[in-house]
Each structure stands twice: as structure tokens, then as C-alpha cells.
Write an enzyme that holds these catalytic residues in place. Structure first.
Site, PDB file in Angstrom:
ATOM      1  N   TYR A 146      29.012 -45.542  63.511  1.00  0.00           N
ATOM      2  CA  TYR A 146      29.831 -45.516  62.509  1.00  0.00           C
ATOM      3  C   TYR A 146      28.533 -44.932  60.967  1.00  0.00           C
ATOM      4  CZ  TYR A 146      31.855 -47.999  58.189  1.00  0.00           C
ATOM      5  OH  TYR A 146      32.848 -47.704  57.446  1.00  0.00           O
ATOM      6  N   LYS A 150      29.754 -41.514  59.336  1.00  0.00           N
ATOM      7  CA  LYS A 150      30.365 -41.678  57.811  1.00  0.00           C
ATOM      8  C   LYS A 150      29.241 -39.959  56.627  1.00  0.00           C
ATOM      9  CE  LYS A 150      33.690 -44.459  57.480  1.00  0.00           C
ATOM     10  NZ  LYS A 150      34.851 -44.346  57.528  1.00  0.00           N
ATOM     11  N   THR A 181      38.352 -56.727  53.341  1.00  0.00           N
ATOM     12  CA  THR A 181      38.992 -56.504  54.372  1.00  0.00           C
ATOM     13  C   THR A 181      38.727 -57.214  55.290  1.00  0.00           C
ATOM     14  OG1 THR A 181      37.827 -54.352  55.077  1.00  0.00           O
ATOM     15  CG2 THR A 181      39.087 -53.519  53.023  1.00  0.00           C
TER      16      THR A 181
HETATM   17  N1  LIG Z   1      35.575 -52.344  53.936  1.00  0.00           N
HETATM   18  C1  LIG Z   1      34.953 -52.340  53.860  1.00  0.00           C
HETATM   19  O1  LIG Z   1      33.225 -52.803  53.533  1.00  0.00           O
HETATM   20  C2  LIG Z   1      34.540 -50.626  54.476  1.00  0.00           C
HETATM   21  C3  LIG Z   1      33.571 -50.195  53.412  1.00  0.00           C
HETATM   22  C4  LIG Z   1      32.800 -49.081  53.690  1.00  0.00           C
HETATM   23  C5  LIG Z   1      34.122 -47.996  54.373  1.00  0.00           C
HETATM   24  N2  LIG Z   1      34.901 -48.937  55.195  1.00  0.00           N
HETATM   25  C6  LIG Z   1      36.126 -47.160  55.670  1.00  0.00           C
HETATM   26  O2  LIG Z   1      37.732 -47.826  55.309  1.00  0.00           O
HETATM   27  C7  LIG Z   1      38.598 -47.306  55.660  1.00  0.00           C
HETATM   28  C8  LIG Z   1      38.872 -48.443  56.559  1.00  0.00           C
HETATM   29  O3  LIG Z   1      39.064 -49.679  56.715  1.00  0.00           O
HETATM   30  P1  LIG Z   1      39.202 -51.267  55.895  1.00  0.00           P
HETATM   31  O4  LIG Z   1      38.512 -51.720  55.398  1.00  0.00           O
HETATM   32  O5  LIG Z   1      40.580 -51.097  55.261  1.00  0.00           O
HETATM   33  O6  LIG Z   1      39.352 -51.682  57.161  1.00  0.00           O
HETATM   34  P2  LIG Z   1      40.441 -52.266  58.511  1.00  0.00           P
HETATM   35  O7  LIG Z   1      40.037 -52.705  60.423  1.00  0.00           O
HETATM   36  O8  LIG Z   1      41.443 -53.374  57.743  1.00  0.00           O
HETATM   37  O9  LIG Z   1      41.543 -51.122  58.053  1.00  0.00           O
HETATM   38  C9  LIG Z   1      41.463 -50.105  58.940  1.00  0.00           C
HETATM   39  C10 LIG Z   1      43.143 -49.507  59.704  1.00  0.00           C
HETATM   40  O10 LIG Z   1      42.667 -48.490  60.619  1.00  0.00           O
HETATM   41  C11 LIG Z   1      43.298 -48.679  61.742  1.00  0.00           C
HETATM   42  N3  LIG Z   1      42.804 -47.589  62.463  1.00  0.00           N
HETATM   43  C12 LIG Z   1      41.210 -47.933  63.551  1.00  0.00           C
HETATM   44  N4  LIG Z   1      41.567 -47.116  64.147  1.00  0.00           N
HETATM   45  C13 LIG Z   1      42.507 -46.523  64.434  1.00  0.00           C
HETATM   46  C14 LIG Z   1      43.236 -45.350  65.630  1.00  0.00           C
HETATM   47  N5  LIG Z   1      42.132 -44.723  66.178  1.00  0.00           N
HETATM   48  N6  LIG Z   1      43.875 -44.549  64.716  1.00  0.00           N
HETATM   49  C15 LIG Z   1      44.833 -45.200  63.533  1.00  0.00           C
HETATM   50  N7  LIG Z   1      44.398 -46.028  63.213  1.00  0.00           N
HETATM   51  C16 LIG Z   1      43.585 -47.533  63.170  1.00  0.00           C
HETATM   52  C17 LIG Z   1      43.618 -50.172  61.712  1.00  0.00           C
HETATM   53  O11 LIG Z   1      44.134 -50.065  62.691  1.00  0.00           O
HETATM   54  C18 LIG Z   1      43.861 -50.440  60.029  1.00  0.00           C
HETATM   55  O12 LIG Z   1      44.869 -50.683  59.925  1.00  0.00           O
HETATM   56  C19 LIG Z   1      38.053 -47.046  57.491  1.00  0.00           C
HETATM   57  O13 LIG Z   1      37.437 -45.872  57.560  1.00  0.00           O
HETATM   58  C20 LIG Z   1      36.099 -47.970  56.408  1.00  0.00           C
HETATM   59  O14 LIG Z   1      35.173 -47.531  57.911  1.00  0.00           O
HETATM   60  C21 LIG Z   1      34.960 -50.314  54.687  1.00  0.00           C
END
Ligand SMILES: NC(=O)c1ccc[n+]([C@@H]2O[C@H](COP(=O)([O-])OP(=O)(O)OC[C@H]3O[C@@H](n4cnc5c(N)ncnc54)[C@H](O)[C@@H]3O)[C@@H](O)[C@H]2O)c1
Length: 245
Positions: A146, A150, A181
Site C-alpha cells: 500500500y 501510494k 470509510t
Molecule cells: N479511508 C481512508 O482513511 C483512506 C486514507 C488514505 C487513502 N485512501 C484511499 O481512498 C480510496 C478510497 O478508499 P475508501 O476509504 O473509500 O475505501 P472503501 O473500501 O470504502 O472504497 C474503495 C472502493 O474501491 C472499490 N475497489 C476495490 N478494489 C477494486 C478494484 N480492483 N476495481 C474496482 N474497484 C475496486 C471497492 O469495492 C470500494 O467501493 C482508496 O484509494 C484508498 O487507498 C483512503
């Protein structure tokens, strides 16, 4: 005519909040997700949903074909789909490491390249926003793939911004901190882990998905017309904290 905004990982969480914000800004939204629920999620926003695995290059290519034939060429691409796989560094398998890189980095490259080709072909001065993370900067040993992905997204953002600047296509990234989330569910379920995360967050609360969506919508808009190659960290102050205790 409304700008078409394509958001990957749009069925829930941050991706869905990006779609809400972009719709409020007048975009027609197209959501891609590996989950079936993406169709209903898109319909609720008056848009179109496609089931696409961003870790599968052939699926990405055929989804672009379908979207361009059925909806049109996207002016905005939000590369948001992402996964985290946790394992002790000494135990993490090659398959686990590659699984994360395939979705979080290779998928971003392929979607950016294909979307940009269409923008160039159609003369669209579009915007691409990638979802990075504070983990582009903050290393956590249990999520090697991860963090590497990133950090890669941050640098890919700069590379693509240079490559696409001659076409007036801007490429930026957002780096969230702790956002409430499904990805944060394990931390929320463990009070000690939650307190630890908040002790490293000067604003002392998790962010909301919409607080990320609003910055994504800003970067996708003309208000950010001179911003390209940047990663904006939306982290409640996390990166500014020189955490020493
Ligand atoms: N939540 C946090 O604290 C956080 C922090 C930093 C970065 N992010 C980033 O934000 C983005 C969204 O994450 P989130 O927090 O909404 O999590 P989440 O798990 O709620 O949402 C992620 C979405 O991506 C979809 N997904 C996963 N694998 C996939 C694939 N192979 N093809 C298509 N879709 C796919 C999932 O089904 C889900 O709907 C991610 O890139 C994550 O790394 C999140």
C-alpha cells in the site's frame, strides 16, 4: 453539455463522495467498481455504473470501450479505487504485494493513459485526480504494498502532469489521512488503534469522505486551472506533525 466525470471505486466511501461533489458541480457521473452495487449507486446520482476490476488490464480497456460508446469521453477522471492488504513485512507474499500494486498503481497508469488518449483525440482540456494517501510519505511496515503504491501514485501524478501539460490536461492527487470509510473499519473497531490514530491527527477527528470529495471536485474544476502535478494532503494536519512520542 455536462462534463462527464469517471470515478473508479465509486460504489461507496470516498469515491462515492467524489461523485456526489462532482455531480453538484454539474458533471454527469460514471462510476466503476468491482462491486455490483455500483450500478444502483450510479443510478441514484443519475449516472451510469459499470462493474470493472481495476486490477485487470483487459477489463479496464473494455470498460473504456463501453463507456465511450454508451456515455461518451470523460473530461474528468478520478482514479480512486484502492485496496490495502496487511501482512508482517517478513511474511508478505509476492502475490499480496502485486495484488495491491496492480489495483492501486498499474490500474491508475492504465486508466490515466487511456482516458488521456481519448481527451487528446477529442481536444478535451480535462483533469485527472488520483487518490494517493499520507502513506505516500508516512511508512507503515504492515502495509508495504500500500505504501509503495501510494508513493508511486504521487510520482506518477507528477510524470503524467508533465506528459499531458502540452495538451492542457491537468493531473493532481489528493492524499487523505484517516477518513471514516470501510477502509477505516478495523481502526474504528479497536479503541486503542483509534486513539493512536487521533493522537497523530492535530484536528483530533477522522475526516469525512465528503471532505475528500470536495477537494477532488476543486482540483477537477477551473478554480484549479493553474494547479498540476501536486498532491494535496487532506489529513487534519497529520503530515505537519513531527510525531516524536
Ligand atoms: N479511508 C481512508 O482513511 C483512506 C486514507 C488514505 C487513502 N485512501 C484511499 O481512498 C480510496 C478510497 O478508499 P475508501 O476509504 O473509500 O475505501 P472503501 O473500501 O470504502 O472504497 C474503495 C472502493 O474501491 C472499490 N475497489 C476495490 N478494489 C477494486 C478494484 N480492483 N476495481 C474496482 N474497484 C475496486 C471497492 O469495492 C470500494 O467501493 C482508496 O484509494 C484508498 O487507498 C483512503
Amino acid at each position: 453539455m455536462a462534463r462527464i466525470a469517471l470515478i473508479t471505486g465509486g460504489a461507496q466511501g470516498i469515491g462515492h463522495a467524489c461523485a456526489e461533489a462532482l455531480k453538484e458541480d454539474g458533471c454527469e457521473v460514471v462510476l466503476w467498481d468491482v462491486k455490483e452495487e455500483v450500478r444502483d449507486a450510479a443510478e441514484a446520482l443519475g449516472g451510469t455504473g459499470y462493474v470493472v476490476d481495476m486490477g485487470d488490464p483487459a477489463a479496464i480497456a473494455s470498460a473504456f470501450d463501453a463507456m465511450e460508446a454508451e456515455v461518451g469521453v470523460a473530461s474528468v477522471l478520478v482514479n480512486n479505487a484502492g485496496i490495502a492488504v496487511g501482512a508482517d513485512f517478513l511474511e508478505m507474499s509476492e502475490a499480496q504485494f502485486r495484488q495491491v500494486l496492480d489495483v492501486n498503481l498499474v490500474g491508475v497508469f492504465l486508466a490515466t493513459q487511456r482516458a488521456a488518449k481519448a481527451m487528446v483525440r477529442e481536444g478535451i482540456e480535462g483533469a485527472i485526480v488520483n487518490m494517493s494517501s499520507i502513506n505516500a510519505q508516512v511508512a507503515i511496515p504492515q502495509i508495504a504494498g500500500y505504501c509503495a503504491s501510494k508513493g508511486g501514485v504521487m510520482q506518477l501524478t507528477k510524470v503524467a502532469s508533465l506528459a499531458l501539460a502540452p495538451h492542457n490536461i491537468r493531473v493532481n492527487a489528493v492524499g487523505p489521512g484517516s477518513i471514516d470509510t470501510a477502509m477505516m473499519a478495523a481502526v474504528n473497531a479497536d479503541p486503542a488503534a483509534f486513539d493512536r490514530a487521533m493522537s497523530r491527527t492535530p484536528l483530533k477527528r477522522p475526516g469525512t469522505a465528503r471532505e475528500i470529495g470536495d477537494v477532488v471536485a476543486f482540483l477537477a474544476s477551473d478554480k484549479a486551472s493553474y494547479v498540476t502535478g501536486e498532491t494535496i494532503y487532506v489529513d487534519g494536519g497529520r503530515l505537519g506533525l513531527n510525531y516524536t512520542v
